[in-house]
Design a protein around this motif. Structure first.
Motif, PDB file in Angstrom:
ATOM      1  N   SER A  37      44.734  56.015  45.178  1.00  0.00           N
ATOM      2  CA  SER A  37      45.192  54.766  45.796  1.00  0.00           C
ATOM      3  C   SER A  37      46.692  54.806  46.054  1.00  0.00           C
ATOM      4  N   ALA A  38      47.463  55.316  45.063  1.00  0.00           N
ATOM      5  CA  ALA A  38      48.905  55.446  45.254  1.00  0.00           C
ATOM      6  C   ALA A  38      49.214  56.437  46.366  1.00  0.00           C
ATOM      7  N   MET A  39      48.413  57.502  46.440  1.00  0.00           N
ATOM      8  CA  MET A  39      48.612  58.499  47.496  1.00  0.00           C
ATOM      9  C   MET A  39      48.344  57.891  48.871  1.00  0.00           C
ATOM     10  N   GLY A  69      52.413  43.607  57.621  1.00  0.00           N
ATOM     11  CA  GLY A  69      51.962  44.324  56.439  1.00  0.00           C
ATOM     12  C   GLY A  69      51.940  43.530  55.149  1.00  0.00           C
ATOM     13  N   VAL A  70      52.847  42.561  55.004  1.00  0.00           N
ATOM     14  CA  VAL A  70      52.922  41.813  53.742  1.00  0.00           C
ATOM     15  C   VAL A  70      51.626  41.069  53.425  1.00  0.00           C
ATOM     16  N   PRO A  71      51.012  40.358  54.383  1.00  0.00           N
ATOM     17  CA  PRO A  71      49.740  39.699  54.061  1.00  0.00           C
ATOM     18  C   PRO A  71      48.656  40.690  53.610  1.00  0.00           C
ATOM     19  N   LEU A  72      48.625  41.870  54.225  1.00  0.00           N
ATOM     20  CA  LEU A  72      47.652  42.887  53.810  1.00  0.00           C
ATOM     21  C   LEU A  72      47.905  43.348  52.385  1.00  0.00           C
ATOM     22  N   LEU A  73      49.176  43.537  52.039  1.00  0.00           N
ATOM     23  CA  LEU A  73      49.519  43.987  50.692  1.00  0.00           C
ATOM     24  C   LEU A  73      49.144  42.930  49.653  1.00  0.00           C
ATOM     25  N   ILE A  74      49.402  41.675  49.958  1.00  0.00           N
ATOM     26  CA  ILE A  74      49.030  40.595  49.037  1.00  0.00           C
ATOM     27  C   ILE A  74      47.512  40.535  48.880  1.00  0.00           C
ATOM     28  N   LEU A  75      46.791  40.673  49.983  1.00  0.00           N
ATOM     29  CA  LEU A  75      45.333  40.671  49.925  1.00  0.00           C
ATOM     30  C   LEU A  75      44.833  41.824  49.062  1.00  0.00           C
ATOM     31  N   TYR A  76      45.440  42.995  49.224  1.00  0.00           N
ATOM     32  CA  TYR A  76      45.026  44.153  48.420  1.00  0.00           C
ATOM     33  C   TYR A  76      45.231  43.894  46.933  1.00  0.00           C
ATOM     34  N   ALA A 113      40.475  49.468  48.298  1.00  0.00           N
ATOM     35  CA  ALA A 113      41.234  50.700  48.545  1.00  0.00           C
ATOM     36  C   ALA A 113      41.378  50.989  50.036  1.00  0.00           C
ATOM     37  N   ALA A 114      40.480  50.428  50.841  1.00  0.00           N
ATOM     38  CA  ALA A 114      40.573  50.637  52.288  1.00  0.00           C
ATOM     39  C   ALA A 114      41.783  49.918  52.891  1.00  0.00           C
ATOM     40  N   LEU A 115      42.325  48.927  52.182  1.00  0.00           N
ATOM     41  CA  LEU A 115      43.453  48.165  52.705  1.00  0.00           C
ATOM     42  C   LEU A 115      44.795  48.833  52.428  1.00  0.00           C
ATOM     43  N   ILE A 116      44.889  49.602  51.339  1.00  0.00           N
ATOM     44  CA  ILE A 116      46.193  50.073  50.881  1.00  0.00           C
ATOM     45  C   ILE A 116      46.862  51.048  51.843  1.00  0.00           C
ATOM     46  N   MET A 122      53.171  42.761  39.685  1.00  0.00           N
ATOM     47  CA  MET A 122      52.986  43.588  40.878  1.00  0.00           C
ATOM     48  C   MET A 122      53.337  42.850  42.168  1.00  0.00           C
ATOM     49  N   PHE A 123      53.314  41.523  42.144  1.00  0.00           N
ATOM     50  CA  PHE A 123      53.611  40.764  43.353  1.00  0.00           C
ATOM     51  C   PHE A 123      55.107  40.762  43.681  1.00  0.00           C
TER      52      PHE A 123
END
Length: 392
Positions: free
Chosen positions: A250-252, A285-292, A302-305, A367-368
Motif C-alpha cells: 500500500s505504501a509502495m 487528491g485530498v478528498p480521495l486521500l481522506i476517503l482512503y 487499496a485501489a484508492l491509494i 494519520m489525518f
C-alpha cells in the motif's frame, strides 16, 4: 559513444543509485511493526527512529550540498550508497536495554548515506547536456526514481522480513555492489554552479513565479503529507490485521503513484503553469486521500491509494526544477541540498509530532495530519498568487 547515448547512460546510473539508496531507507517503515514487536517499542519510539533517519539524511544534506563545490567526480554518491547498507545490519542488534542506542546508530548512518547521494546526484543530473535530455524531464526521472525507490522499500522490507527474517536484508548488498561498478564506468560528471544559466540555456527550465524560499515552504508541506503516509501506513494497516507485505504494498502504491504523477506533470507544465497544475492536483487528491484513510480497514480501499498518490504527491519534483533558477536563495549545490534535504528534514521532524499525537490520540486520528498538510499547500500557494497579483 555519441552524446545522447552517454547522457542516457549517465542518467540511468544516477537514477538507479537514487532508487536504491532511497529504497534502503524506505525499507524501515515496511518492517517497523516487526521492529516494534521485537524490541517492545511504542509507536512514538518507532516514529522517532523514522524521524532520526529522515532528519539525519536531510539535515546532513544541507551540509553535504556545500561540499566539493568545484569537484567533477561523484565520490560522495558512491560513499553514500555504501553507508546506506547500514540498514541491512539491523538484524544483528540484540534485544535488551542498549538496543535502542544501536538502532539509533544504524538509522543515523543510513541517513548520512542518503544525504551524501542526493546533492551530488542532482548536480550530476544538472551536468547532463540539455540538448540530449531536457532539464525538466531529466530531473523528473531522477526524482521519480527516488519516489519509486522509497515506495518500493516498505514492500521489499516487509516481504524480506516475512520470508527470510532480518537476515534477508543482506540480499540488498548485491545490487549495491553492481551499482558501484556501473557508476564508475559511466563517467558521470558534476555541474559546478547553474550550468544552464551560464551557457545561456536557462530557457529550457520553467520560470518560477515564487521565490526560492516560498518554494521551499511549499515543498516542505508536500513532503510532510507524503512522509506521514509512507512512513506510518504499514503500521496503520497493521492495526486492522493486514500483513507487513500488504502494508508495504500500500505504501509502495502511494509512492509509485506520486512518482508517476510527477512524470506526467513534467509534460503538462510545458503548456500550463507549474503551481497551477499542483493546485489542481491537490484539490482533486485530498478528498480521495481522506476517503482512503476512512475506508482503510476494507481491503478494497487499496485501489484508492495510488490515485491519491498521483494527485497529491506529484508536485515535489517540479518544485525542484523551479528551485534551480527561482529568485533568491543560495548557489546551486546548496539550494539543491536545501530543497531536497532541508524540506524532507523538516518533514521528518513534523512526522515525530504526528507520532507523539498517535501515542496520545491514536494512530487512526493522527494519520489525518497528511491531508491537512496538503490543504495547507493549496491555501498557501493561492494566498501567494493573490498577494503577487495585488502587488502587480
Amino acid at each position: 559513444m555519441n552524446r545522447r547515448t552517454l547522457a542516457i547512460w549517465q542518467l540511468s546510473m544516477l537514477t538507479a543509485i537514487h532508487f536504491t539508496v532511497d529504497m534502503l531507507s524506505g525499507m524501515l517503515p515496511g518492517f517497523l511493526p516487526r521492529l516494534l514487536e521485537k524490541y517492545t517499542l511504542s509507536i512514538g519510539t518507532g516514529t522517532l527512529l523514522l524521524t532520526l533517519c529522515a532528519f539525519s539524511s536531510n539535515g546532513v544534506q544541507l551540509w553535504a550540498g556545500t561540499l566539493r563545490k568545484t569537484a567533477t567526480r561523484p565520490l560522495l554518491v558512491q560513499v553514500g550508497l555504501v553507508l546506506g547498507c547500514a540498514i541491512c545490519l539491523v538484524g544483528l542488534v540484540p534485544a535488551g536495554p542498549g538496543a535502542m542506542w544501536l538502532l539509533t546508530l544504524i538509522v543515523l548512518v543510513l541517513g548520512v548515506g542518503v544525504a551524501l547521494v542526493h546533492p551530488e546526484g542532482l548536480r550530476g543530473v544538472c551536468a547532463i547536456d540539455p540538448g540530449t535530455v531536457t532539464p525538466a524531464v531529466a530531473t523528473s526521472i531522477f526524482m521519480l526514481s527516488g519516489f519509486l525507490g522509497y515506495a518500493t522499500g516498505p514492500l521489499l522490507g516487509g516481504v524480506l522480513l516475512e520470508c527470510f527474517g532480518f537476515h534477508g536484508l543482506y540480499l540488498m548488498l548485491i545490487p549495491v555492489a553492481l551499482l558501484l561498478v556501473g557508476v564508475s564506468k559511466a563517467r558521470v560528471r558534476l555541474a559546478k554552479d547553474r550550468p544552464q544559466a551560464a551557457r545561456g540555456k536557462a530557457a529550457a527550465i520553467p520560470h518560477s513565479t515564487l521565490t526560492f524560499w516560498e518554494l521551499f515552504v511549499v515543498a516542505t508541506l508536500i513532503n510532510t503529507g507524503c512522509v506521514i503516509i509512507q512512513g506510518l501506513l504499514p503500521t496503520y494497516l497493521n492495526l486492522f490485521g493486514f500483513s507487513l507485505g500488504f502494508g508495504g504494498l500500500s505504501a509502495m502504491l502511494f509512492g509509485a503513484g506520486a512518482g508517476l504523477g510527477a512524470l506526467g506533470t513534467s509534460f503538462l507544465i510545458k503548456k500550463f503553469e507549474t503551481i497551477r497544475c499542483i493546485q489542481l492536483e491537490i484539490l482533486a487528491g485530498v478528498p480521495l486521500l481522506i476517503l482512503y484513510l476512512c475506508a482503510a480497514p476494507s481491503g478494497w480501499a487499496a485501489a484508492l491509494i495510488p490515485l491519491a498518490g498521483v494527485l497529491v504527491g506529484a508536485g515535489f519534483p517540479q518544485l525542484v526544477v523551479l528551485a534551480r533558477t527561482a529568485p533568491g536563495g543560495p548557489a546551486l549545490g546548496t539550494r539543491m541540498g536545501l530543497v531536497v534535504g532541508g524540506t524532507w528534514g523538516i518533514a521528518g521532524l513534523l512526522l515525530l509530532l504526528v507520532g507523539v499525537a498517535a501515542d496520545r490520540f491514536g494512530l487512526r486520528a493522527a494519520m489525518f495530519a497528511s491531508p491537512f498538510s496538503f490543504l495547507c499547500v493549496l491555501l498557501m500557494t493561492r494566498f501567494l498568487q493573490m498577494k503577487k497579483h495585488r502587488n502587480g
